[in-house]
Design a protein around this motif. Sequence first.
Motif, PDB file in Angstrom:
ATOM      1  N   GLY A 198       0.805  -1.212   0.000  1.00  0.00           N
ATOM      2  CA  GLY A 198       0.000   0.000   0.000  1.00  0.00           C
ATOM      3  C   GLY A 198       0.834   1.255   0.000  1.00  0.00           C
ATOM      4  N   TYR A 199       0.148   2.356   0.273  1.00  0.00           N
ATOM      5  CA  TYR A 199       0.781   3.664   0.353  1.00  0.00           C
ATOM      6  C   TYR A 199       0.702   4.133   1.798  1.00  0.00           C
ATOM      7  CZ  TYR A 199       1.300   8.729   0.049  1.00  0.00           C
ATOM      8  OH  TYR A 199       1.709  10.022   0.261  1.00  0.00           O
ATOM      9  N   ASP A 200       1.820   4.523   2.383  1.00  0.00           N
ATOM     10  CA  ASP A 200       1.883   5.000   3.767  1.00  0.00           C
ATOM     11  C   ASP A 200       1.279   3.966   4.724  1.00  0.00           C
ATOM     12  OD1 ASP A 200       2.279   6.557   6.007  1.00  0.00           O
ATOM     13  OD2 ASP A 200       0.564   7.864   5.629  1.00  0.00           O
ATOM     14  N   LEU A 201       1.872   2.781   4.730  1.00  0.00           N
ATOM     15  CA  LEU A 201       1.339   1.677   5.531  1.00  0.00           C
ATOM     16  C   LEU A 201       1.427   1.923   7.027  1.00  0.00           C
ATOM     17  CD1 LEU A 201       2.534  -1.402   3.475  1.00  0.00           C
ATOM     18  CD2 LEU A 201       0.221  -0.492   3.690  1.00  0.00           C
ATOM     19  N   LYS A 202       2.305   2.810   7.438  1.00  0.00           N
ATOM     20  CA  LYS A 202       2.373   3.148   8.868  1.00  0.00           C
ATOM     21  C   LYS A 202       1.016   3.661   9.342  1.00  0.00           C
ATOM     22  CE  LYS A 202       4.707   6.723  10.100  1.00  0.00           C
ATOM     23  NZ  LYS A 202       5.705   7.744  10.464  1.00  0.00           N
ATOM     24  N   SER A 203       0.384   4.509   8.534  1.00  0.00           N
ATOM     25  CA  SER A 203      -0.942   5.028   8.888  1.00  0.00           C
ATOM     26  C   SER A 203      -1.989   3.922   8.867  1.00  0.00           C
ATOM     27  CB  SER A 203      -1.346   6.141   7.924  1.00  0.00           C
ATOM     28  OG  SER A 203      -0.473   7.238   8.059  1.00  0.00           O
ATOM     29  N   THR A 204      -1.898   3.034   7.884  1.00  0.00           N
ATOM     30  CA  THR A 204      -2.839   1.915   7.786  1.00  0.00           C
ATOM     31  C   THR A 204      -2.747   1.026   9.020  1.00  0.00           C
ATOM     32  OG1 THR A 204      -2.632   1.914   5.377  1.00  0.00           O
ATOM     33  CG2 THR A 204      -3.493  -0.097   6.389  1.00  0.00           C
ATOM     34  N   ILE A 205      -1.527   0.744   9.438  1.00  0.00           N
ATOM     35  CA  ILE A 205      -1.322  -0.116  10.599  1.00  0.00           C
ATOM     36  C   ILE A 205      -1.884   0.539  11.860  1.00  0.00           C
ATOM     37  CG2 ILE A 205       0.453  -1.147  12.089  1.00  0.00           C
ATOM     38  CD1 ILE A 205       2.118  -1.490   9.450  1.00  0.00           C
ATOM     39  N   LYS A 206      -1.708   1.859  11.978  1.00  0.00           N
ATOM     40  CA  LYS A 206      -2.250   2.565  13.145  1.00  0.00           C
ATOM     41  C   LYS A 206      -3.784   2.508  13.148  1.00  0.00           C
ATOM     42  CE  LYS A 206       0.205   6.420  12.736  1.00  0.00           C
ATOM     43  NZ  LYS A 206       0.729   7.764  13.065  1.00  0.00           N
ATOM     44  N   VAL A 207      -4.400   2.617  11.968  1.00  0.00           N
ATOM     45  CA  VAL A 207      -5.855   2.468  11.880  1.00  0.00           C
ATOM     46  C   VAL A 207      -6.243   1.062  12.341  1.00  0.00           C
ATOM     47  CG1 VAL A 207      -7.820   2.311  10.298  1.00  0.00           C
ATOM     48  CG2 VAL A 207      -6.191   4.186  10.071  1.00  0.00           C
ATOM     49  N   GLY A 208      -5.444   0.083  11.922  1.00  0.00           N
ATOM     50  CA  GLY A 208      -5.700  -1.285  12.371  1.00  0.00           C
ATOM     51  C   GLY A 208      -5.675  -1.407  13.884  1.00  0.00           C
ATOM     52  N   TYR A 209      -4.708  -0.751  14.517  1.00  0.00           N
ATOM     53  CA  TYR A 209      -4.635  -0.793  15.979  1.00  0.00           C
ATOM     54  C   TYR A 209      -5.915  -0.251  16.616  1.00  0.00           C
ATOM     55  CZ  TYR A 209       0.448  -1.653  15.716  1.00  0.00           C
ATOM     56  OH  TYR A 209       1.689  -2.178  15.472  1.00  0.00           O
ATOM     57  N   THR A 210      -6.452   0.836  16.062  1.00  0.00           N
ATOM     58  CA  THR A 210      -7.675   1.411  16.640  1.00  0.00           C
ATOM     59  C   THR A 210      -8.854   0.454  16.503  1.00  0.00           C
ATOM     60  OG1 THR A 210      -8.426   2.534  14.619  1.00  0.00           O
ATOM     61  CG2 THR A 210      -6.899   3.747  16.044  1.00  0.00           C
ATOM     62  N   LEU A 211      -8.765  -0.467  15.528  1.00  0.00           N
ATOM     63  CA  LEU A 211      -9.841  -1.436  15.302  1.00  0.00           C
ATOM     64  C   LEU A 211      -9.547  -2.781  15.966  1.00  0.00           C
ATOM     65  CD1 LEU A 211     -10.379  -0.686  11.520  1.00  0.00           C
ATOM     66  CD2 LEU A 211     -11.872   0.006  13.397  1.00  0.00           C
ATOM     67  N   GLY A 212      -8.445  -2.849  16.696  1.00  0.00           N
ATOM     68  CA  GLY A 212      -8.100  -4.094  17.366  1.00  0.00           C
ATOM     69  C   GLY A 212      -7.492  -5.133  16.449  1.00  0.00           C
ATOM     70  N   LEU A 213      -6.917  -4.695  15.335  1.00  0.00           N
ATOM     71  CA  LEU A 213      -6.313  -5.622  14.370  1.00  0.00           C
ATOM     72  C   LEU A 213      -4.803  -5.449  14.311  1.00  0.00           C
ATOM     73  CD1 LEU A 213      -8.833  -5.232  11.430  1.00  0.00           C
ATOM     74  CD2 LEU A 213      -8.559  -7.245  12.865  1.00  0.00           C
ATOM     75  N   ASN A 214      -4.116  -6.565  14.143  1.00  0.00           N
ATOM     76  CA  ASN A 214      -2.668  -6.531  13.989  1.00  0.00           C
ATOM     77  C   ASN A 214      -2.353  -6.711  12.509  1.00  0.00           C
ATOM     78  OD1 ASN A 214       0.057  -6.997  13.892  1.00  0.00           O
ATOM     79  ND2 ASN A 214       0.100  -8.329  15.677  1.00  0.00           N
ATOM     80  N   LEU A 215      -2.046  -5.610  11.827  1.00  0.00           N
ATOM     81  CA  LEU A 215      -1.768  -5.637  10.391  1.00  0.00           C
ATOM     82  C   LEU A 215      -0.289  -5.367  10.156  1.00  0.00           C
ATOM     83  CD1 LEU A 215      -4.812  -3.450   9.281  1.00  0.00           C
ATOM     84  CD2 LEU A 215      -4.704  -5.937   9.426  1.00  0.00           C
ATOM     85  N   GLU A 216       0.559  -6.182  10.759  1.00  0.00           N
ATOM     86  CA  GLU A 216       1.977  -5.846  10.801  1.00  0.00           C
ATOM     87  C   GLU A 216       2.826  -6.571   9.764  1.00  0.00           C
ATOM     88  OE1 GLU A 216       3.316  -6.159  14.855  1.00  0.00           O
ATOM     89  OE2 GLU A 216       2.299  -4.303  15.395  1.00  0.00           O
TER      90      GLU A 216
ATOM     91  N   ILE B 278       8.480  -0.493   9.676  1.00  0.00           N
ATOM     92  CA  ILE B 278       7.231   0.273   9.544  1.00  0.00           C
ATOM     93  C   ILE B 278       6.258  -0.048  10.685  1.00  0.00           C
ATOM     94  CG2 ILE B 278       5.147   0.588   8.128  1.00  0.00           C
ATOM     95  CD1 ILE B 278       6.999   0.468   5.650  1.00  0.00           C
ATOM     96  N   PRO B 279       5.994  -1.323  10.991  1.00  0.00           N
ATOM     97  CA  PRO B 279       5.106  -1.614  12.129  1.00  0.00           C
ATOM     98  C   PRO B 279       5.673  -1.146  13.464  1.00  0.00           C
ATOM     99  CG  PRO B 279       5.388  -3.569  10.756  1.00  0.00           C
ATOM    100  CD  PRO B 279       6.358  -2.551  10.270  1.00  0.00           C
ATOM    101  N   VAL B 280       6.987  -1.183  13.603  1.00  0.00           N
ATOM    102  CA  VAL B 280       7.627  -0.721  14.849  1.00  0.00           C
ATOM    103  C   VAL B 280       7.357   0.772  15.029  1.00  0.00           C
ATOM    104  CG1 VAL B 280       9.820  -0.398  16.049  1.00  0.00           C
ATOM    105  CG2 VAL B 280       9.426  -2.486  14.731  1.00  0.00           C
ATOM    106  N   LEU B 281       7.553   1.554  13.960  1.00  0.00           N
ATOM    107  CA  LEU B 281       7.290   2.995  14.032  1.00  0.00           C
ATOM    108  C   LEU B 281       5.809   3.269  14.282  1.00  0.00           C
ATOM    109  CD1 LEU B 281       9.554   4.208  11.089  1.00  0.00           C
ATOM    110  CD2 LEU B 281      10.007   4.418  13.536  1.00  0.00           C
ATOM    111  N   ALA B 282       4.948   2.481  13.625  1.00  0.00           N
ATOM    112  CA  ALA B 282       3.504   2.649  13.829  1.00  0.00           C
ATOM    113  C   ALA B 282       3.141   2.411  15.289  1.00  0.00           C
ATOM    114  CB  ALA B 282       2.727   1.693  12.917  1.00  0.00           C
ATOM    115  N   SER B 283       3.707   1.359  15.867  1.00  0.00           N
ATOM    116  CA  SER B 283       3.437   1.037  17.265  1.00  0.00           C
ATOM    117  C   SER B 283       3.946   2.131  18.191  1.00  0.00           C
ATOM    118  CB  SER B 283       4.094  -0.304  17.621  1.00  0.00           C
ATOM    119  OG  SER B 283       3.903  -0.589  18.975  1.00  0.00           O
TER     120      SER B 283
END
Length: 190
Positions: free
Chosen positions: A44-62, A147-152
């Motif tokens: 995707g594009y800017d997956l760090k943001s996507t992963i953070k959205v996943g966190y708000t939804l209780g999903l691990n998209l790492e 990317i997931p580390v930075l998102a977290s």
Amino acid sequence: GREPLYLILSADGKQTFVLDLKKLSSDVVQDVLAKQLTTKKLVGYDLKSTIKVGYTLGLNLEKVGHDVLVGAFLINALRREQTLTELASADLGYEGSSLEELSDDELVHRAPEIIEFIHALYKDQAKSLKDMPKVSKLAEDIEWPVIPVLASMEYEGIRLDTGYLEVMGEQLADQISDIDQQIYGHADQE
């Protein structure tokens, strides 16, 4: 600004889902995203943001497979294009209006087109990276996993030892002052 819609490409690449978080329950969103994304590597594009959205939804998209924003920089660190519109324009010849300023209705209508831009950028970048084995290894070993580390870190925050950082700052200031004096000595002037 408006509340965003989140565009999600299904794992098989045959369908585009537009999930409106204002209208769908979090259970429905979690169900769709879990089926489409958690078993596959994200592209995707800017997956760090996507992963953070996943966190708000209780999903691990790492599981990151490729980020076209990061990929563009890896392939050419001097390029200035950052937005999806700029990347699509420079790399795919897109000549339309800004993709970042679409209304909700336009976003829904153009979701497949936007997903196709991301897919086309991914394919072009993957091809370029094949010809750059060292950069490709850097992407696989460092860039995608971080990317997931930075998102977290951005989502959860990090703990800082402010006392230690203050002492370290003072030590660095002293070292800089010493180096300044050495430079002045060599130059015979400030």
